[in-house]
Design a protein around this motif. Structure first.
Motif, PDB file in Angstrom:
ATOM      1  N   ASP A  88     134.601  53.160   0.671  1.00 30.92           N
ATOM      2  CA  ASP A  88     133.823  53.812  -0.384  1.00 30.92           C
ATOM      3  C   ASP A  88     133.395  52.785  -1.429  1.00 30.92           C
ATOM      4  O   ASP A  88     134.144  51.855  -1.737  1.00 30.92           O
ATOM      5  N   LYS A  89     132.217  52.977  -1.987  1.00 31.53           N
ATOM      6  CA  LYS A  89     131.682  51.996  -2.933  1.00 31.53           C
ATOM      7  C   LYS A  89     132.606  51.789  -4.135  1.00 31.53           C
ATOM      8  O   LYS A  89     132.860  50.646  -4.538  1.00 31.53           O
ATOM      9  N   ASP A  90     133.135  52.887  -4.718  1.00 26.21           N
ATOM     10  CA  ASP A  90     133.958  52.724  -5.919  1.00 26.21           C
ATOM     11  C   ASP A  90     135.238  51.950  -5.619  1.00 26.21           C
ATOM     12  O   ASP A  90     135.713  51.160  -6.449  1.00 26.21           O
ATOM     13  N   VAL A  91     135.792  52.130  -4.405  1.00 24.26           N
ATOM     14  CA  VAL A  91     136.993  51.388  -4.035  1.00 24.26           C
ATOM     15  C   VAL A  91     136.649  49.920  -3.767  1.00 24.26           C
ATOM     16  O   VAL A  91     137.372  49.013  -4.163  1.00 24.26           O
ATOM     17  N   GLN A  92     135.508  49.681  -3.097  1.00 19.22           N
ATOM     18  CA  GLN A  92     135.067  48.296  -2.866  1.00 19.22           C
ATOM     19  C   GLN A  92     134.909  47.550  -4.184  1.00 19.22           C
ATOM     20  O   GLN A  92     135.284  46.371  -4.297  1.00 19.22           O
ATOM     21  N   VAL A  93     134.349  48.228  -5.178  1.00 16.78           N
ATOM     22  CA  VAL A  93     134.127  47.584  -6.478  1.00 16.78           C
ATOM     23  C   VAL A  93     135.459  47.191  -7.108  1.00 16.78           C
ATOM     24  O   VAL A  93     135.622  46.070  -7.601  1.00 16.78           O
ATOM     25  N   VAL A  94     136.443  48.101  -7.090  1.00 15.57           N
ATOM     26  CA  VAL A  94     137.756  47.799  -7.675  1.00 15.57           C
ATOM     27  C   VAL A  94     138.416  46.641  -6.937  1.00 15.57           C
ATOM     28  O   VAL A  94     138.978  45.726  -7.556  1.00 15.57           O
ATOM     29  N   LEU A  95     138.346  46.655  -5.598  1.00 16.78           N
ATOM     30  CA  LEU A  95     139.008  45.627  -4.806  1.00 16.78           C
ATOM     31  C   LEU A  95     138.361  44.252  -4.971  1.00 16.78           C
ATOM     32  O   LEU A  95     139.037  43.233  -4.904  1.00 16.78           O
ATOM     33  N   ASN A  96     137.048  44.220  -5.142  1.00 22.10           N
ATOM     34  CA  ASN A  96     136.337  42.942  -5.157  1.00 22.10           C
ATOM     35  C   ASN A  96     135.888  42.492  -6.547  1.00 22.10           C
ATOM     36  O   ASN A  96     135.766  41.286  -6.781  1.00 22.10           O
ATOM     37  N   ASN A  97     135.620  43.450  -7.453  1.00 20.26           N
ATOM     38  CA  ASN A  97     135.120  43.080  -8.773  1.00 20.26           C
ATOM     39  C   ASN A  97     136.138  43.315  -9.890  1.00 20.26           C
ATOM     40  O   ASN A  97     136.142  42.601 -10.888  1.00 20.26           O
ATOM     41  N   GLY A  98     136.993  44.317  -9.722  1.00 25.63           N
ATOM     42  CA  GLY A  98     137.929  44.675 -10.776  1.00 25.63           C
ATOM     43  C   GLY A  98     137.494  45.937 -11.486  1.00 25.63           C
ATOM     44  O   GLY A  98     136.922  46.844 -10.876  1.00 25.63           O
ATOM     45  N   LEU A  99     137.741  46.015 -12.780  1.00 23.66           N
ATOM     46  CA  LEU A  99     137.456  47.211 -13.561  1.00 23.66           C
ATOM     47  C   LEU A  99     136.207  46.982 -14.413  1.00 23.66           C
ATOM     48  O   LEU A  99     136.169  46.078 -15.245  1.00 23.66           O
ATOM     49  N   GLU A 100     135.211  47.819 -14.186  1.00 25.00           N
ATOM     50  CA  GLU A 100     133.968  47.688 -14.951  1.00 25.00           C
ATOM     51  C   GLU A 100     134.232  48.002 -16.423  1.00 25.00           C
ATOM     52  O   GLU A 100     134.907  48.966 -16.767  1.00 25.00           O
ATOM     53  N   GLY A 101     133.691  47.179 -17.284  1.00 23.15           N
ATOM     54  CA  GLY A 101     133.897  47.353 -18.717  1.00 23.15           C
ATOM     55  C   GLY A 101     135.133  46.654 -19.230  1.00 23.15           C
ATOM     56  O   GLY A 101     135.306  46.501 -20.438  1.00 23.15           O
ATOM     57  N   VAL A 102     136.020  46.236 -18.314  1.00 25.66           N
ATOM     58  CA  VAL A 102     137.226  45.513 -18.701  1.00 25.66           C
ATOM     59  C   VAL A 102     137.069  44.028 -18.411  1.00 25.66           C
ATOM     60  O   VAL A 102     137.263  43.199 -19.292  1.00 25.66           O
ATOM     61  N   ASN A 103     136.722  43.709 -17.162  1.00 21.94           N
ATOM     62  CA  ASN A 103     136.552  42.288 -16.840  1.00 21.94           C
ATOM     63  C   ASN A 103     135.209  41.976 -16.204  1.00 21.94           C
ATOM     64  O   ASN A 103     134.960  40.842 -15.825  1.00 21.94           O
ATOM     65  N   PHE A 104     134.320  42.973 -16.085  1.00 16.32           N
ATOM     66  CA  PHE A 104     132.952  42.672 -15.657  1.00 16.32           C
ATOM     67  C   PHE A 104     132.013  43.779 -16.111  1.00 16.32           C
ATOM     68  O   PHE A 104     132.443  44.907 -16.396  1.00 16.32           O
ATOM     69  N   GLU A 105     130.748  43.422 -16.207  1.00 10.95           N
ATOM     70  CA  GLU A 105     129.697  44.397 -16.470  1.00 10.95           C
ATOM     71  C   GLU A 105     128.549  44.136 -15.512  1.00 10.95           C
ATOM     72  O   GLU A 105     128.414  43.027 -14.977  1.00 10.95           O
ATOM     73  N   VAL A 106     127.723  45.156 -15.279  1.00  8.11           N
ATOM     74  CA  VAL A 106     126.602  45.028 -14.358  1.00  8.11           C
ATOM     75  C   VAL A 106     125.315  44.901 -15.158  1.00  8.11           C
ATOM     76  O   VAL A 106     125.000  45.751 -16.002  1.00  8.11           O
TER      77      VAL A 106
END
Length: 239
Positions: A88-106
């Protein structure tokens, strides 16, 4: 790694490999230096003018679920559900990017940019992601955000996507990929090395076309013909 190091050290000028190798080289030398020495091309035309692309099979290895730890069908269903959710996209994001707004932004361009990269919390999350991404399966493709810091990196990535798309038009698919040959299971490494060694020798001018054909004959006699017969039967039986 050896041939990538030769390239980085200026001892080799061309690498014939998958597109991801370019990203590996960029990571080794840094974007500023890589911009001087790295580019990508699609598949090249042969002497007959034909353009053929040989894609990878689309997977790397396999997952085995042992009966010793997954004892019931109910337990198996839980494991399979978990593996399915990893795509799932949201799980892929957590596994590969981390937490949006905490350590990355788009950004508006769709790429991820690190936030507070030097903070202890952000570094911890990034390190965790580096470990967690190893269990990501991404069966339907990578849907996480690319972290590309320079315009050139973005151009290289977008060029790669365009080349991959154009390569599909001339792709030759491995129809044997879904099947398992008993002979290849026992002799695969030996058979592969016959062809790999001969290919390098042919490209290096150590053998001519006659030597290349001899290697193919050796491959057949060493079990390659049995592999061909077994895979052909499996393919025919599945149609």
């Amino acid at each position: 790694d050896d041939y990538q190091d030769y390239f980085v050290q200026g001892k080799g000028g061309i690498i014939i490999d998958t597109y991801s190798t370019a990203s590996n080289v960029v990571n080794k030398v840094g974007s500023e230096e890589a911009e001087k020495i790295v580019t990508q091309t699609g598949n090249l035309k042969g002497p007959d003018g034909k353009l053929l692309a040989y894609p990878t099979d689309g997977y790397s290895g396999m997952l085995a679920i042992p009966k010793s730890s997954v004892k019931t069908k109910a337990d198996l269903k839980k494991v399979l559900t978990f593996i399915d959710k990893l795509s799932d996209k949201d799980v892929q994001v957590v596994l590969n990017n981390g937490l949006e707004g905490v350590n990355f932004e788009v950004g508006d361009d769709g790429y991820a940019t690190a936030l507070n990269a030097d903070s202890t919390e952000s570094k911890s999350i990034v390190n965790d992601c580096a470990s967690l991404s190893q269990i990501s399966v991404s069966v339907q493709g990578n849907e996480y955000y690319q972290s590309l810091s320079t315009d050139w990196q973005k151009q290289l990535y977008e060029k790669r996507q365009a080349l991959m798309k154009s390569d599909l038009e001339s792709a030759v698919y491995n129809l044997a990929a879904p099947y398992v040959s008993e002979t290849y299971s026992s002799k695969g490494t030996t058979l592969d090395n016959i062809i790999l060694d001969a290919r390098v020798q042919y490209l290096a001018g150590q053998i001519d076309e006659s030597g290349w054909k001899d290697a193919i004959d050796l491959w057949k006699k060493s079990g390659g013909s049995d592999v061909t017969s077994e895979l052909s039967k499996l393919y025919k039986d599945s149609q």
